[in-house]
Design an enzyme around this catalytic site. Sequence first.
Site, PDB file in Angstrom:
ATOM      1  N   LYS A  13       0.819  -1.222   0.000  1.00  0.00           N
ATOM      2  CA  LYS A  13       0.000   0.000   0.000  1.00  0.00           C
ATOM      3  C   LYS A  13       0.850   1.269   0.000  1.00  0.00           C
ATOM      4  O   LYS A  13       0.431   2.269  -0.557  1.00  0.00           O
ATOM      5  CB  LYS A  13      -1.053  -0.002   1.097  1.00  0.00           C
ATOM      6  CG  LYS A  13      -0.560  -0.010   2.502  1.00  0.00           C
ATOM      7  CD  LYS A  13      -1.735  -0.142   3.468  1.00  0.00           C
ATOM      8  CE  LYS A  13      -1.278  -0.635   4.817  1.00  0.00           C
ATOM      9  NZ  LYS A  13      -0.123   0.035   5.409  1.00  0.00           N
ATOM     10  N   ARG A  88      -6.913   2.769  11.151  1.00  0.00           N
ATOM     11  CA  ARG A  88      -6.528   1.371  11.314  1.00  0.00           C
ATOM     12  C   ARG A  88      -7.383   0.671  12.361  1.00  0.00           C
ATOM     13  O   ARG A  88      -7.164  -0.505  12.645  1.00  0.00           O
ATOM     14  CB  ARG A  88      -5.072   1.310  11.755  1.00  0.00           C
ATOM     15  CG  ARG A  88      -4.139   0.658  10.726  1.00  0.00           C
ATOM     16  CD  ARG A  88      -2.732   0.874  11.195  1.00  0.00           C
ATOM     17  NE  ARG A  88      -1.774  -0.005  10.626  1.00  0.00           N
ATOM     18  CZ  ARG A  88      -0.789   0.410   9.833  1.00  0.00           C
ATOM     19  NH1 ARG A  88      -0.708   1.669   9.451  1.00  0.00           N
ATOM     20  NH2 ARG A  88       0.114  -0.442   9.430  1.00  0.00           N
ATOM     21  N   ARG A 127      11.876  -6.882   2.369  1.00  0.00           N
ATOM     22  CA  ARG A 127      11.753  -5.429   2.173  1.00  0.00           C
ATOM     23  C   ARG A 127      12.967  -4.696   2.752  1.00  0.00           C
ATOM     24  O   ARG A 127      13.458  -5.001   3.826  1.00  0.00           O
ATOM     25  CB  ARG A 127      10.486  -4.923   2.854  1.00  0.00           C
ATOM     26  CG  ARG A 127      10.331  -3.421   2.730  1.00  0.00           C
ATOM     27  CD  ARG A 127       8.907  -2.977   2.878  1.00  0.00           C
ATOM     28  NE  ARG A 127       8.438  -3.037   4.256  1.00  0.00           N
ATOM     29  CZ  ARG A 127       7.251  -2.579   4.637  1.00  0.00           C
ATOM     30  NH1 ARG A 127       6.420  -2.077   3.730  1.00  0.00           N
ATOM     31  NH2 ARG A 127       6.866  -2.664   5.889  1.00  0.00           N
ATOM     32  N   ARG A 160      13.568  -2.704   8.239  1.00  0.00           N
ATOM     33  CA  ARG A 160      12.849  -2.175   9.393  1.00  0.00           C
ATOM     34  C   ARG A 160      12.805  -3.238  10.470  1.00  0.00           C
ATOM     35  O   ARG A 160      12.531  -4.402  10.190  1.00  0.00           O
ATOM     36  CB  ARG A 160      11.416  -1.803   8.975  1.00  0.00           C
ATOM     37  CG  ARG A 160      11.320  -0.457   8.330  1.00  0.00           C
ATOM     38  CD  ARG A 160       9.973  -0.182   7.698  1.00  0.00           C
ATOM     39  NE  ARG A 160       8.814  -0.539   8.519  1.00  0.00           N
ATOM     40  CZ  ARG A 160       7.547  -0.280   8.162  1.00  0.00           C
ATOM     41  NH1 ARG A 160       7.297   0.327   7.006  1.00  0.00           N
ATOM     42  NH2 ARG A 160       6.541  -0.638   8.925  1.00  0.00           N
ATOM     43  N   ARG A 171       2.033  -8.006  13.930  1.00  0.00           N
ATOM     44  CA  ARG A 171       1.387  -6.983  13.090  1.00  0.00           C
ATOM     45  C   ARG A 171       0.216  -7.591  12.322  1.00  0.00           C
ATOM     46  O   ARG A 171      -0.824  -6.959  12.149  1.00  0.00           O
ATOM     47  CB  ARG A 171       2.408  -6.379  12.108  1.00  0.00           C
ATOM     48  CG  ARG A 171       3.405  -5.466  12.813  1.00  0.00           C
ATOM     49  CD  ARG A 171       4.557  -5.103  11.907  1.00  0.00           C
ATOM     50  NE  ARG A 171       4.195  -4.203  10.838  1.00  0.00           N
ATOM     51  CZ  ARG A 171       4.933  -4.020   9.746  1.00  0.00           C
ATOM     52  NH1 ARG A 171       6.060  -4.700   9.577  1.00  0.00           N
ATOM     53  NH2 ARG A 171       4.550  -3.169   8.827  1.00  0.00           N
TER      54      ARG A 171
HETATM   55  P1  AMP Z   1       3.179   1.201   8.459  1.00  0.00           P
HETATM   56  O1  AMP Z   1       4.368   1.919   7.947  1.00  0.00           O
HETATM   57  O2  AMP Z   1       1.878   1.754   7.930  1.00  0.00           O
HETATM   58  O3  AMP Z   1       3.270  -0.290   8.323  1.00  0.00           O
HETATM   59  O4  AMP Z   1       3.122   1.497  10.046  1.00  0.00           O
HETATM   60  C1  AMP Z   1       4.178   1.096  10.893  1.00  0.00           C
HETATM   61  C2  AMP Z   1       3.697   1.058  12.323  1.00  0.00           C
HETATM   62  O5  AMP Z   1       3.258   2.367  12.747  1.00  0.00           O
HETATM   63  C3  AMP Z   1       2.493   0.156  12.589  1.00  0.00           C
HETATM   64  O6  AMP Z   1       2.860  -1.206  12.749  1.00  0.00           O
HETATM   65  C4  AMP Z   1       1.935   0.766  13.871  1.00  0.00           C
HETATM   66  O7  AMP Z   1       2.735   0.386  14.985  1.00  0.00           O
HETATM   67  C5  AMP Z   1       2.157   2.254  13.638  1.00  0.00           C
HETATM   68  N1  AMP Z   1       0.987   2.852  12.980  1.00  0.00           N
HETATM   69  C6  AMP Z   1       0.890   3.294  11.696  1.00  0.00           C
HETATM   70  N2  AMP Z   1      -0.344   3.773  11.450  1.00  0.00           N
HETATM   71  C7  AMP Z   1      -1.047   3.628  12.591  1.00  0.00           C
HETATM   72  C8  AMP Z   1      -2.381   3.912  12.972  1.00  0.00           C
HETATM   73  N3  AMP Z   1      -3.267   4.431  12.114  1.00  0.00           N
HETATM   74  N4  AMP Z   1      -2.755   3.624  14.242  1.00  0.00           N
HETATM   75  C9  AMP Z   1      -1.893   3.112  15.129  1.00  0.00           C
HETATM   76  N5  AMP Z   1      -0.621   2.789  14.840  1.00  0.00           N
HETATM   77  C10 AMP Z   1      -0.195   3.037  13.577  1.00  0.00           C
END
Ligand code: AMP
Length: 217
Positions: A13, A88, A127, A160, A171
């Site tokens: 995404k 989320r 990744r 990461r 996750r």
């Molecule tokens: P992402 O880069 O979108 O995979 O986000 C990495 C991490 O950031 C996630 O695993 C969550 O720990 C945190 N995170 C990102 N977006 C949200 C959200 N909308 N609500 C809560 N935690 C978030």
Amino acid sequence: MNLIILGPPGSGKGTLSKLISDQFNLVHISTGDIFRLNIRQGTPLGKLASSYIEKGDLVPDQVTISMMEDALKQIAPDQGFLLDGFPRTVEQAEALEEILKKIARKLDAVINVVLPDEIIVHRLEGRRICKDCGASYNVDLIPPKTENVCDRCDGSLYQRHDDEADVVKNRLVNYHVLTKPLVEYYTNVNLLFDVDNSGQVEDTASYLYERMTKVKE
Ligand code: AMP
């Protein structure tokens, strides 16, 4: 046009968000990117967020919602946006509705990226991210021209911490329990578009350009 992109971690995404926001000139707001920037800068928000992100847990709703309210209020009224990684949880989706009412904006579509868990785990393991510009690669699928070096800016690439196997498991559990109910939430208001991203990301993007052009009309 105002869009949300939903999907499990590692579904592509982030890459799709960049392509779509470039194509339609949308402001791309990624909660994960904002948290990672704050972590790198050592801000209080970054310190708080990192304890959750490291474990693969979600940052508490109230923290995330108020961060996004600030971000959304900064967008010019005639500028479209694409939200990547927010909402989320159902609580975040309800809060978003309230924020959008306050700023007199509405959603045009919610793109739901679909991908089986087995493919996700494989993609996340491979990744790699550029530490300078945030560009995303995959050692098998989208390798950089030189190993561990960003094609765009020559920055070095890293994995990461939350892409490591045990964190990925958590996750995915959080995705299924907390985020997946949003599929029903947005289906009920006729905004959801499912898209399969198990093939080439460019093909998925072309399909979405067509669909979103129709939404825009
Ligand atoms: P992402 O880069 O979108 O995979 O986000 C990495 C991490 O950031 C996630 O695993 C969550 O720990 C945190 N995170 C990102 N977006 C949200 C959200 N909308 N609500 C809560 N935690 C978030």
